[in-house]
Design an enzyme around this catalytic site. Structure first.
Site, PDB file in Angstrom:
ATOM      1  N   CYS A   1     -58.464 -78.204 -22.383  1.00 21.72           N
ATOM      2  CA  CYS A   1     -59.121 -76.801 -22.427  1.00 21.72           C
ATOM      3  C   CYS A   1     -58.523 -75.765 -21.330  1.00 21.72           C
ATOM      4  CB  CYS A   1     -60.640 -77.285 -21.765  1.00 21.72           C
ATOM      5  SG  CYS A   1     -60.968 -77.762 -20.254  1.00 21.72           S
TER       6      CYS A   1
ATOM      7  N   HIS B   1     -46.208 -85.838   8.402  1.00 20.73           N
ATOM      8  CA  HIS B   1     -45.186 -86.176   7.158  1.00 20.73           C
ATOM      9  C   HIS B   1     -43.915 -85.550   7.480  1.00 20.73           C
ATOM     10  CE1 HIS B   1     -43.805 -86.327   3.263  1.00 20.73           C
ATOM     11  NE2 HIS B   1     -45.197 -87.160   2.743  1.00 20.73           N
TER      12      HIS B   1
END
Length: 624
Positions: free
Chosen positions: A26, A546
């Site tokens: 959609c 990170h």
């Protein structure tokens, strides 16, 4: 991440091509019908860069990726064969109720048509504006040509729905489309204008108009799908190529005009009349339920049940359901702008709030607000309900009607009648949500993603566990775990970090190859590759460090952790050694995000204004 890589990752994480029965999309979601939902790695998908969230509803496994969904879907179609493999085993181990199956069929049939219906609806809204301003006459040729473009998909909806239903029910979609087209064929429609009765082989035929209708074609194609399977069992394979379509048309078209069509039209009229009656009993109560609850109906996929009724109502002059439900969209937009103002120095969150709010206001696509903000910050959930209920009650009480299928945004206002009342309700919903968010604020994420690049290696994903006991947090300092240049998180070349989806913080371009502990706490997560580590303080604050971008691809090479999960650490303790030059030589960027992924309370995050930091200098300050 490019669309091709993302499509490959998504297919792998939903259990592979062999686990997929069907796929449609959609405006923002990839809607999978899986053979076994348990084979899908939902948590890993939710942490994947570019995936907003994952929803299981109505028998579908829905991956929400935002406005880029069409491009990702196109790449999936290119690289897979299940969408065209009619002979594949489509048996499913999923246990779904009859209601869920109905919702799945409805959503799967309408989803491919949403873009063209929304685009056509916006074209009709534009024509309304141009005629109201006197810039175009509704009797001119230009208007008539553009009006034809805007009306076509709705007028010929039985044909388009026949095709999408045929695909969904695994029958020949073009025969299904031809059944719908027969109801719109000029010789047939001319019979509507004639006087007297009509018959087929002596059987009376009740003539009704099927333009813009929904229920008749749903009933007809559902029966046709069963007939198609039966004919393929009893007709010789060599003759099936022409005989199955021929017999199907000979049987289904007469049955449709004799029985299914009139019955389906009556059912649609009865349901629409029932909804209108209920709204007439209490427009305010109906508006409160629809305006306040539509946000969560969308999350659960329940809104698809209204679509056939809405289209039926539009064909009859206007729909009150979507007019009331529109208040939910503007309430969501108000929350987004409220968070933008309230976030102040949190640049990453402000960026998310502003972009999603503007997208909702201008395009009517609100999933980024729902999944990126509302479901992450619990305090704004009652705000959305209150603001949506207020706008919905106004529209319900004054009988506002939605006259064309469009996404709810500022450009679609002309399709809501009376327009002045709708504008009042829109301002009430958006303004109330904005003010309540500014007054009462929002709260910290109820959950956080960890490791943006975990998707390429799902076995390396580990969940950062929150502290078992929350301690009152007044002020907490996060010290720099590295020495180097300070980089705004929004400039990090990885959308999972730069969008703020992972959390708030800064990044550092390191000059040395050692990471130290940014505060006293416990090592709650360390990746086997050694490129990322999570620390939780006694106050329950979680920080993710990170090292580099996409460095999971090094598979641990050049990283040497010196602690293990569960270790208690003091601020300044060595955590990881890494070979800075070798990582760069391997082609990886070393900019290192330092992110606050979870706090036990809502906090303001103040960033250092220094351009360069040394290990153990204050990087972030959290204030309750």
């Amino acid at each position: 991440m490019d669309n091709k890589k993302m499509s490959e990752d998504i297919i792998r994480l939903v259990g592979g091509e062999e686990n997929i029965n069907d796929l449609v999309h959609c405006a923002t979601r990839l809607r999978f019908s899986l053979k076994d939902n348990k084979k899908a790695q939902r948590e890993t998908l939710e942490k994947h860069e570019g995936v907003i969230t994952v929803v299981e509803s109505g028998g579908q496994f829905q991956v929400v990726v935002g406005s880029n969904v069409a491009n990702v879907y196109a790449e999936i179609v290119k690289s897979t064969s299940f969408l065209n493999n009619a002979s594949s085993d489509n048996s499913s181990t999923q246990k779904t109720s009859a209601v869920s199956k109905v919702f799945e069929i409805i959503s799967g049939s309408f989803s491919p048509l949403i873009p063209v219906m929304a685009g056509s609806g916006m074209l009709k809204a534009l024509l309304t504006v141009l005629t109201l301003l006197g810039w175009m006459s509704d009797s001119g040729d230009t208007y008539k040509i553009l009006s034809a473009a805007g009306n076509a998909v709705f007028y010929f909806l039985p044909i388009f729905l026949g095709i999408t239903l045929g695909i969904k029910l695994k029958a020949n979609p073009y025969v299904a489309g031809a059944i719908g087209a027969a109801l719109m064929e000029p010789n047939f429609t001319a019979m509507l204008e004639g006087d007297g009765g009509h018959s087929f082989l002596g059987i009376p035929v009740v003539m009704v108009s099927y333009a813009s209708s929904v229920f008749p074609i749903f009933i007809a194609i559902s029966i046709y799908a069963l007939l198609d399977k039966l004919l393929k069992k009893i007709i010789l394979k060599d003759l099936q190529i022409f005989l199955v379509p021929m017999v199907s048309l000979m049987i289904m078209v007469p049955l449709s005009v004799i029985a299914f069509g009139p019955f389906g039209t009556s059912v649609g009229d009865w349901i629409a009349s029932g909804v209108t009656w209920l709204i007439g009993v209490s427009g305010i109560l109906s508006g409160i339920v629809l305006g306040g609850g539509m946000t969560f109906m969308v999350v659960l996929g329940l809104h698809w049940g209204f679509t056939p009724i809405t289209l039926q109502n539009i064909a009859n002059g206007g729909d009150p359901i979507e007019a009331m439900a529109a208040a939910a969209v503007f309430a969501q937009i108000g929350v987004a702008f409220g968070i933008f103002l309230k976030a102040k120095k949190d640049r990453s969150l402000r960026s998310i709030a502003a972009s999603s709010g503007i997208t909702g206001l201008l395009a009517g696509v609100s999933e980024p607000i729902v999944y990126g903000l509302i479901l992450r910050y619990k305090r704004v959930i009652p705000i959305v309900i209150i603001a949506g209920s207020l706008g919905g009650a106004i529209n319900g009480h004054f009988g506002v009607l939605y006259t064309a299928y469009v996404f709810h945004n500022i450009f679609s206002i002309p399709v809501e009648q009376p327009m002045s009342i709708f504008i009042i309700s829109m301002i009430a919903s958006m303004g109330t949500a904005f003010l309540l968010t500014v007054l009462f604020g929002y709260e910290s994420k109820v959950k956080s993603a960890s490791a943006a690049d975990a998707a390429p290696a799902p076995e390396q994903v580990q969940t950062v566990k929150p502290a078992a006991k929350a301690i009152d947090l007044k002020k907490e300092q996060i010290f720099s775990p590295l020495s180097g240049s300070v980089v705004p998180l929004s400039t990090v070349p990885d959308a999972a970090f730069s969008s703020g989806a992972m959390g708030r913080g800064l990044a550092i371009e390191p000059v040395t190859g050692e990471v130290v502990t940014p505060m006293d706490g416990t090592v709650t997560s360390i990746f086997p590759t050694g490129h990322a580590i999570g620390i939780t303080s006694a106050a329950g604050t979680e920080v993710l460090i990170h090292i580099g971008i996409n460095t999971v691809g090094l598979k641990g090479k050049h990283f040497t952790p010196v602690v293990k999960e569960g270790d208690a650490v003091r601020q300044g303790d060595l955590l990881i050694r890494f070979d800075l030059e070798q990582i760069k030589a391997a082609g990886y960027q070393t900019v290192t995000p330092v992110i606050v992924t979870l706090t036990q309370k809502e906090v303001e995050v103040f960033e250092t204004d220094q351009q360069q930091v040394e290990v153990n200098e204050v990087l972030l300050t959290l204030v309750d």
